[in-house]
Structures are given as structure tokens and as C-alpha cells.
Design an enzyme around this catalytic site. Sequence first.
Site, short mmCIF file in Angstrom:
data_model
loop_
_atom_site.label_atom_id
_atom_site.label_comp_id
_atom_site.label_asym_id
_atom_site.label_seq_id
_atom_site.Cartn_x
_atom_site.Cartn_y
_atom_site.Cartn_z
N GLY A 18 -42.38 52.64 38.78
CA GLY A 18 -43.81 52.60 39.08
C GLY A 18 -44.56 52.92 37.81
CG LEU A 31 -45.91 52.79 30.66
CD1 LEU A 31 -45.82 52.02 29.34
CD2 LEU A 31 -46.94 52.15 31.59
CG ASN A 73 -38.19 63.31 44.82
OD1 ASN A 73 -38.64 62.89 45.89
ND2 ASN A 73 -38.38 62.69 43.67
CD GLU A 127 -42.64 62.95 38.05
OE1 GLU A 127 -41.67 62.30 37.61
OE2 GLU A 127 -43.40 62.53 38.92
CD GLU A 161 -39.71 59.97 28.98
OE1 GLU A 161 -38.48 60.18 28.86
OE2 GLU A 161 -40.37 60.41 29.95
CG ASN A 162 -36.06 55.50 26.92
OD1 ASN A 162 -35.54 56.26 26.11
ND2 ASN A 162 -36.16 55.79 28.21
NE ARG A 205 -44.41 50.17 43.65
CZ ARG A 205 -44.48 51.45 43.29
NH1 ARG A 205 -45.62 51.97 42.89
NH2 ARG A 205 -43.41 52.20 43.32
NE ARG A 254 -42.68 62.79 43.39
CZ ARG A 254 -42.39 61.54 43.12
NH1 ARG A 254 -41.14 61.12 43.16
NH2 ARG A 254 -43.34 60.70 42.78
CG HIS A 257 -46.70 58.24 38.88
ND1 HIS A 257 -46.94 56.96 38.41
CD2 HIS A 257 -45.53 58.18 39.55
CE1 HIS A 257 -45.95 56.16 38.79
NE2 HIS A 257 -45.09 56.88 39.48
P1 ADP Z 1 -38.68 56.08 38.08
O1 ADP Z 1 -40.05 55.50 38.12
O2 ADP Z 1 -37.77 55.55 39.15
O3 ADP Z 1 -38.63 57.59 37.92
P2 ADP Z 1 -37.93 55.95 35.28
O4 ADP Z 1 -39.12 56.68 34.80
O5 ADP Z 1 -36.60 56.54 35.07
O6 ADP Z 1 -38.03 55.48 36.78
O7 ADP Z 1 -37.97 54.51 34.59
C1 ADP Z 1 -37.00 53.58 34.91
C2 ADP Z 1 -37.20 52.35 34.08
O8 ADP Z 1 -37.21 52.68 32.69
C3 ADP Z 1 -36.05 51.38 34.22
O9 ADP Z 1 -36.26 50.48 35.25
C4 ADP Z 1 -36.05 50.65 32.90
O10 ADP Z 1 -36.80 49.45 33.06
C5 ADP Z 1 -36.81 51.54 31.97
N1 ADP Z 1 -36.02 51.93 30.80
C6 ADP Z 1 -35.08 52.90 30.70
N2 ADP Z 1 -34.55 52.92 29.45
C7 ADP Z 1 -35.17 51.94 28.75
C8 ADP Z 1 -35.08 51.44 27.42
N3 ADP Z 1 -34.23 51.97 26.54
N4 ADP Z 1 -35.88 50.41 27.07
C9 ADP Z 1 -36.74 49.87 27.95
N5 ADP Z 1 -36.88 50.29 29.21
C10 ADP Z 1 -36.11 51.30 29.61
#
Ligand code: ADP
Length: 398
Positions: free
Chosen positions: A208, A205, A8, A380, A329-330, A237, A89, A178
Site C-alpha cells: 500500500g 511506499l 497485528n 510501526e 527504502e529500497n 490498487r 494494531r 498508515h
Molecule cells: P507492506 O505494505 O505489506 O508492509 P512493505 O513495506 O514490506 O509491504 O513493501 C513491500 C514491497 O516493497 C514489495 O512488494 C516490493 O515491491 C517492494 N520492495 C522490497 N524490496 C525492494 C527492492 N529492493 N526494490 C524495489 N522494491 C522493493
Amino acid sequence: MGTVLVINSGSSSIKYELIDPESGEVHAVGLIERIGESTGHARHTRDGRTAERDDPIADHGAGLRLVIDLFNEHGPELAAAEVIGVGHRVVQGGERIVEATLIDDDVLTMIEELSPLAPLHNPANATGIRVARELFPDLPHVAVCDTAFFHDLPMPARTYAIDREVAAAHHIRRYGFHGTSHEYVAGRTAAMLGRDDLKQVVLHLGNGCSASAVVAGRPVETSMGLTPLEGLVMGTRTGDIDPAVVFHLAREAGLGVDEIDDVLNRRSGLKGLSGHNDMREVTRLAMSGDERARLALDVYTHRIRKYVGAYAATMGGLDAVTFTAGVGENSALVREESLAGLGFLGIELDPVANRADASGERIISQPDSPTTVLVVPTNEELSIARQTRQVAESTFDG
Ligand code: ADP
């Protein structure tokens, strides 16, 4: 069965993963960053051990040669890894690259020609492909585009109500992004629920953010549009906004096109509203009574709720809602607040399952919830590796 090297390539970074497309086992993962700057950085992880290097990296060619060095020094040895192909990618595939595609000179030219539609991404993707083809001339190289999954969106969903001739002349349509993630997550959701007729919403989420509506495995709507600026509120954004804001900023604030681009793409979203683009920080501040962070969170989840409702209406029903990527996820809080009040759509979240300290694929709705809510970590790279293998095998067969 062999492995696939997934690349990527960004404007100043190269992310890579050596992956077994069959089992999903990751043999090595790494990141080259700050290419072209005075302080380059590289990270290579294998078997849980990470090697790091700080050296200036002149360009993408030097970056990829460094990747090869890192494999040589820290393993696994690429020559012994039975690499069957390199998966790249690519952000914008336009109307022409609509499935995983073997890269030849013509395909590379197409990717470059699509740069006006993705000026931040396609030139960097093309550079990565060019140097990778030079360094691995005997391997098949495959392009997997972020737009591909959405290329045949139904006409009413892909068409903007703008002058037809203007749209045609400038290739203006909803492309969606995505796509690799939405396709993967929708597929995993269907497999987990053992159904191939699902009406589902996927919420990606991350930094982006995008939503898609998927019926029986095919997308019927998605929130990103001509570019990844449309739709949900993101880290920096705006997502959806009245396009007349652009005229207003030009006429009343005297901003130029690039300045407006900067405001909408890099100084808005969570960051614009709260000062922070990281959801962890926004949440922490909101919980400690910071009103700007609270509003940012409310605007973010309000937008998600609006899309879930709109997509349920578009599909004429809703069987599953799946959260993915960093925030999805988190963040139990974002999931809970986004779906609050959606009981009328059959969404009954299980607060304990939602809050559980878990990772991996899981159901977070109550057992008798008419609509199932899930968390599915996106992958991905695995999806790109599998598509690359498919194309590589058909190349060998052919
Ligand atoms: P990208 O879009 O760059 O691939 P990711 O999917 O890794 O990014 O998402 C990144 C975002 O996930 C971070 O900016 C952060 O805001 C959020 N994130 C990561 N861990 C947590 C968490 N435990 N709780 C809330 N938000 C989280």
C-alpha cells in the site's frame, strides 16, 4: 523496563513482535499465516535463528496459542520477559479512537462497530484482540489505530465535497491510514534534522502507498481517504481515479459492486498495468525494455511527483521529503524518478548517496540542497510498543 508484545492480526494471519520499547531491541518476531486453511504455517525468529512449523491452524485462538508455544519452545520465556502490555494494531479507529487507547469491552465493541468502514481489517483486528485478552487476561491491551495520527486533519483536507447529510449519515470523510508509520517517520526526520518546525512530505511506499504533508509534527494532508484505496498508485490498487469509472463499469460492463471492488483494489495499480505487483519485478522488466512495466513505473512515479508538488503548495513550502517502506527504502530508481524535475522546489538529489548500497536512516540529497531528501526505515511495531507502554504506565499510575 519491560517489554511489549505487539500483535497485528489480519484475516488469515497474525504478525507479532516482542520488543523493548525503550531501546527498540526486538527479542522475537514471528508470523502465523494461512489460519483456517488446510496448510497453516508459523515462523518464529529469535537471535537470528528461525524456527518454522507447518500445521493446520484452525482459528485465531489456535494461532495465538501457537505463538505462546513458540515462545515456550524457542524463547524468550514470556514469563521472564517482563511483558508490561500487549499493543494491537487496529486499522480503522473512526472518529472515536483517536489516540492509543486501553482496550475494555466498550473499546472492543467500537472497533467491531467500525467494521463497515474497514470490512477487510477491523473484524480481524477485533478477533485478535478478543483471543489475546483471553490468553493474557492480566495484561493491559492497547489499541493503536492507523487512522489516529490523521484524526484532526484540517477541515478542508478531511472534508469531501459531497452532500453534507449523506456524508454525516454514513461517516464519510478522509480518515487516512498508515498513520503510525507517517508519525514515526516524520518524527525521526525532525530529530535527524534537529528541527521541530519542518514542512515535510512523507512517502510511505510499500504494497500500500500513501503520502502525507506534515507541518511542525502535525499532519495537514494525507492521500488515503475513507478507505486505503485513494491516492498514490499501489501494488494492486488504483489510487486516485474518477469515481465515475465505478458507474461506467456498473452500467456498461454490468459489474456488481463486489466485482468493481475487486478490480480497483486487487487487479489494478502496478499489477493491473504490468501484470506484477512487486516493484522489483516491475523494475527489472522495465529495464529490460518491457513497455507495460515501463508505463506502470511512469504512472507510479508521476503520481508521486504530483502529490509532492500539491503538498508543497498546501504547506506553502517544503523542507524535507522522506521515503519509507519496502519500495521507498529500497528502490533508488523510484526515488530518483519520483523527484525528477523538482529542482524548482529546492530538491537536489545526490545520485551517489541515493544509489549507495545502504540501509538505515540517511540523507540522500546534496549537502546544499534547500530541501533535504531522506530515507527513514519505518518501524510501526516500535511506535506501537512505545504508545502501549505509555498507556500501560498511566494505567498503573492511575
Ligand atoms: P507492506 O505494505 O505489506 O508492509 P512493505 O513495506 O514490506 O509491504 O513493501 C513491500 C514491497 O516493497 C514489495 O512488494 C516490493 O515491491 C517492494 N520492495 C522490497 N524490496 C525492494 C527492492 N529492493 N526494490 C524495489 N522494491 C522493493
